[in-house]
Every structure is written in C-alpha cells, then in structure tokens.
Design an enzyme around this catalytic site. Structure first.
Site, PDB file in Angstrom:
ATOM      1  N   SER A 147     -31.804   1.606  13.892  1.00 58.05           N
ATOM      2  CA  SER A 147     -30.486   1.595  14.529  1.00 58.05           C
ATOM      3  C   SER A 147     -30.589   1.753  16.040  1.00 58.05           C
ATOM      4  O   SER A 147     -31.559   2.334  16.550  1.00 58.05           O
ATOM      5  CB  SER A 147     -29.632   2.727  13.967  1.00 58.05           C
ATOM      6  OG  SER A 147     -30.142   3.982  14.414  1.00 58.05           O
ATOM      7  N   GLU A 155     -36.559  -3.341  17.654  1.00 59.15           N
ATOM      8  CA  GLU A 155     -35.675  -4.278  16.960  1.00 59.15           C
ATOM      9  C   GLU A 155     -34.571  -3.433  16.349  1.00 59.15           C
ATOM     10  O   GLU A 155     -34.799  -2.664  15.419  1.00 59.15           O
ATOM     11  CB  GLU A 155     -36.452  -5.041  15.886  1.00 59.15           C
ATOM     12  CG  GLU A 155     -35.684  -6.247  15.355  1.00 59.15           C
ATOM     13  CD  GLU A 155     -34.816  -5.895  14.169  1.00 59.15           C
ATOM     14  OE1 GLU A 155     -33.581  -5.711  14.373  1.00 59.15           O
ATOM     15  OE2 GLU A 155     -35.341  -5.781  13.066  1.00 59.15           O
ATOM     16  N   LEU A 156     -33.353  -3.584  16.896  1.00 63.09           N
ATOM     17  CA  LEU A 156     -32.306  -2.603  16.636  1.00 63.09           C
ATOM     18  C   LEU A 156     -31.136  -3.153  15.840  1.00 63.09           C
ATOM     19  O   LEU A 156     -30.004  -2.713  15.979  1.00 63.09           O
ATOM     20  CB  LEU A 156     -31.825  -2.007  17.973  1.00 63.09           C
ATOM     21  CG  LEU A 156     -32.938  -1.392  18.825  1.00 63.09           C
ATOM     22  CD1 LEU A 156     -32.366  -0.817  20.108  1.00 63.09           C
ATOM     23  CD2 LEU A 156     -33.699  -0.326  18.046  1.00 63.09           C
ATOM     24  N   CYS A 165     -31.396  -7.138   8.644  1.00 63.74           N
ATOM     25  CA  CYS A 165     -30.906  -7.056  10.025  1.00 63.74           C
ATOM     26  C   CYS A 165     -30.282  -8.363  10.474  1.00 63.74           C
ATOM     27  O   CYS A 165     -29.306  -8.365  11.220  1.00 63.74           O
ATOM     28  CB  CYS A 165     -32.034  -6.634  10.961  1.00 63.74           C
ATOM     29  SG  CYS A 165     -33.455  -7.760  10.962  1.00 63.74           S
ATOM     30  N   GLU A 191     -22.445  -3.017  12.337  1.00 62.88           N
ATOM     31  CA  GLU A 191     -23.348  -3.535  11.303  1.00 62.88           C
ATOM     32  C   GLU A 191     -23.148  -2.725  10.032  1.00 62.88           C
ATOM     33  O   GLU A 191     -23.601  -1.591   9.929  1.00 62.88           O
ATOM     34  CB  GLU A 191     -24.795  -3.426  11.782  1.00 62.88           C
ATOM     35  CG  GLU A 191     -25.799  -4.008  10.811  1.00 62.88           C
ATOM     36  CD  GLU A 191     -27.225  -3.903  11.326  1.00 62.88           C
ATOM     37  OE1 GLU A 191     -28.038  -4.767  10.956  1.00 62.88           O
ATOM     38  OE2 GLU A 191     -27.524  -2.972  12.081  1.00 62.88           O
TER      39      GLU A 191
END
Length: 469
Positions: free
Chosen positions: A217, A238-239, A272, A369
């Site tokens: 996150s 990578e969020l 994701c 998300e």
C-alpha cells in the site's frame, strides 16, 4: 507440526505465529516469528555470501537455471500450499509457480552490456556494471511467489544477495520456495525471514541493506522509503493501483464481457493491476452491467482446492472487512448491487462477486483501491469525461481501452495517466517489459532489462588509447 527450541535457550520454544486458511477462517499451521534482533546476523551472512556470488557470472547463470528446474519439480507441493494459505484456485497457484520458474530462466540469461563512451577524446571510457550488495524484498500476500521472484530473480542475476520477507498472511509457500532454492543456490545467497511487525520495518532500515524493493500500500510504501532513507539505500516501490477500463461506443459487449470480468475478478480481485473501475457509454451502460452481473452470479465460488472453483475467498479478515466497508458505504450512498454486495454465509472469508451500478463518482469504491471482488460500473456522456474520470484518482498503475476501432482505442490509451495501457485486454505482462506506475502507484521500474539494471550501479573505467611516451 514440531516447534524447535529457541536458539541458545534450552527448553524454550521459538516464537511462532498462526497461519489461517482463508477458505475456512481457521488456523492450519504456524510459521517462525523471527525477531528484528536476528536480522544483524542474517544480513551479515548475506554480505559474506555476496563476495563469492558476485564474482562468477557463469556460475550464477547455471545456478538460476537450476533453480528454475527445482521450482518446477516442486510445483505440485508449492501450488497446493500456496492455495491453502492464500485462497486462490489451484490452477492459479500452478500458474504462479510456473511464472516463478519462467522468471528465473529469463533473468538467468540476461546480462548487462558494457557500453563505450565515444566523445572525441583520446580516452577509452567504458560503462561497466556492479551489483549493489545485500538487498531486501518485502512481498505482499496476493501473489507471494510470483512477486518474490519478480524481486529476487533480477537481484540475484545482477550479483546481489537477498533477504526476502513475505507477508505474515502467506509465509509458508515462500518458506518452502526458499528451501527448494537452497538445494541449488549457494548458502545465504537467498534467505527467507518470516515474522510480524516490526520485522519488515527493521529490515527496510537495516544499514547493511543497499536496496529495498517493496510491493504493498502507499502508506506502508512511504514508511519503507523513509526507513531506507536513513542508510541512503535505493528503493523500488510498487504501491498498487486503481485501474480503469474505458469502453468506447463501438465496443462489442458480448465479445469482451468474459475478458473484462476475468480482468476484474482474477484472484478474487486481489491484483494490483486488476480492472477496478469500468466506464461505459451511457447508451451501453445497462447492457454492460447486466453482462458482468450475469457472470458474477454464475461464477463458481468456493475453496481453492475444489477443482470446480473459479473464484476463491478474500485472503484475510482485515481485507474482507475493508471490502465489506467500502461496499456498504457505496450502497448506503445510493448505489445498487446488480449482483452480490454482501459476505457469503458459512466459514471462510468469502464475499459475493459484486457488480455495482448507480455509484457516486466520489465513492471510496471508485476513488480507492478496494482490492476485492467488487466492481463499480459508471456511465459517461462523452469521451473526454471518461478519460478525465479514469485519470482522476491518485493512482496510475495501468488502464485499458476497449473498442472495435483499434486505432481510435490506441489514441485514447495514449491519454491515460498510467504506466501500462492495454487495448481490448488487461493485466497481461511479458517478462521482457518494464512495469512501473505513476503518481501514488510507485517509484522505480521492475521487469525486463530495467529490473536487472535497477539492481546494478554503473562503474566507469577511463584509460588512454595509447600510453604517453
């Protein structure tokens, strides 16, 4: 299962933590709860192993190819354990194991290129490449093996060693993977550590770590970056994403509905780069909602070990609560569930596949998300409005455009503010391509040669063309 005694403390059992099967909601095993104080020794051993590992590129290539073979040989056991702790259907777990082996093979054969600088001077200048040292990877629970390999394959191929920490929700398959790789790799080249916080925070901040790669996150990513900054370690983050699918007015709904549904609901929506919002032309909106809702109502939901299952549970109780919360809030604000909208009765962390319509554009299920089996479908009146809405969140990982006129679709895709745009499909990646996001979706690049060079630093050597007399 047996529990070893704590090292150096006779009669005392080492700390462990429970691992839950999301299909039942019950503990089925335990994993070592390693403490932050253990990291000094782990990192020191990784540094000692680095000196030999970096010195022989041919041996690295052979070892990584052997590692791929070993992963494939252990595929059945890895896949079954992965499904047990993560929840995904067994076929998807097998695919994850296959991808892990493929990534090892890809990077085994990828080597950095020496580049000569020609600038008119009588000097031969070459850019060569050196590994960074011990690196750390912190991996989430949605694709534990695949995302681990996305980090350790390029790092090891570059000549680094790695300390790998999986999520405490999915530690077991990663520990098994580490054991499989230990039969092929030299000792301490790859070390798997498992435990609850603050283990990850301490690993990111450890002064012996030269690169921290993290998937998770944005709030945790910021914390990881802050921790790594203390020792000026490199970070790759990578969020996550909130990918939009923009349907054009010439789209064939029946033709794309299966692909679109799969792009949103694979791994129970816990991807994701899954489709997390759909923007449909107003005249096609009802047709799109009905097509997706029909698939949501009929998809086989159940335990991942059941061969008939196509959609498993949400991985863990906190994430299930999050999915339920954003869905209930959207419904309270006037949205309608064309399918699902609620938890399923019975054991485990199951949420009914949900298609939402009449959703407010500022609802959290649209702007954030949700990371679960919930998909809002929103109408638009003109294309500019749809593109603005697709770009209107703080995320920018991926996006897609769906239509019959491919040139027109590509022109719309060019307007999306994201790292990867697909046309008439979504979330399909090649091992050879870069993977990166914009805005809050991350920092740095993974995948392909970019992933390799992200684990190297340039080293420049100058020498005269001829020795002066």
């Amino acid at each position: 299962m047996s529990t070893p005694e704590a090292a150096g403390v006779p009669g005392r059992r080492a700390a462990r933590f429970p691992v839950v099967d999301p299909a039942t909601g019950e503990t089925f095993d335990e994993a070592p709860d390693q403490q932050p104080g253990e990291l000094d020794d782990v990192v020191a051993r990784a540094r000692r192993a680095w000196h030999g590992w970096r010195a022989d590129p041919d041996a690295r290539t052979a070892a990584l190819r052997g590692a791929a073979d070993a992963v494939e040989a252990a595929g059945a056991d890895l896949a079954r354990l992965l499904t047990r702790e993560q929840g995904k259907p067994l076929a998807e777990s097998y695919a994850e194991v296959t991808r892990t082996a493929a990534r090892l093979r890809y990077f085994a054969d990828l080597t950095p290129r020496i580049r000569r600088i020609a600038d008119g001077r009588p000097v031969r200048s070459e850019i060569r490449w050196r590994p960074l040292g011990p690196v750390a990877a912190i991996v989430p629970w949605n694709f534990p093996l695949q995302l681990a390999a996305a980090k350790f394959a390029p790092a090891l191929a570059a000549g680094n060693t790695m300390v790998l920490k999986p999520s405490p929700f999915t530690p077991l398959a990663t520990r098994m993977l580490g054991s499989v790789l230990a039969t092929v790799l030299p000792e301490d080249v790859l070390t798997v550590v498992t435990g609850r916080e603050p283990l990850g925070a301490r690993l990111a901040a450890h002064p012996g770590i030269r690169h921290v790669t993290f998937t998770g996150s944005p709030p945790t990513g910021r914390a990881v970056a802050g921790a790594a900054a203390a020792s000026l370690a490199r970070v790759t983050l990578e969020l996550g994403g909130n990918d939009a699918a923009v349907l054009l007015d010439d789209v064939d709904v029946d033709r794309i509905a299966d692909r679109l549904f799969r792009a949103a609901f694979r791994n129970c929506g816990q991807v994701c780069m899954a489709v997390k919002r759909v923007y449909a032309p107003a005249r096609l909106h009802t047709e799109v909602v009905e097509a997706l809702a029909q698939r949501a109502k009929t998809v086989a939901v159940g335990p991942g070990l059941d061969p008939d299952t196509r959609l498993g549970p949400v991985n863990n109780a906190p994430q299930l609560a999050r999915v339920e919360q954003v869905t209930e809030q959207a419904l309270a604000d006037g949205a309608r569930a064309a399918s699902g909208g609620h938890r399923l009765d019975g054991p485990g962390y199951f949420f009914a596949p949900t298609i939402l319509t009449d959703v407010r554009p500022d609802s959290a299920v649209v702007t954030e998300e949700q990371f679960g089996p919930v998909l809002p479908v929103l109408p638009y009146r003109n294309l500019d409005e749809a593109v603005d809405a697709a770009n209107g969140t703080r995320f920018g990982l991926g996006g897609s455009v769906w239509g019959t006129d491919l040139d027109r679709a590509e022109a719309v895709a060019e307007r999306l503010e994201c790292g990867t745009a697909w046309i008439n499909h979504h979330a399909e990646l090649s091992l050879a391509q870069p993977f990166a996001g914009v805005k809050d979706s991350g920092v740095g690049v993974a995948g392909g040669p970019w992933g390799l060079y992200g684990n190297l630093r340039p080293f420049v050597v100058h020498r005269p063309e001829e020795e002066a007399p």
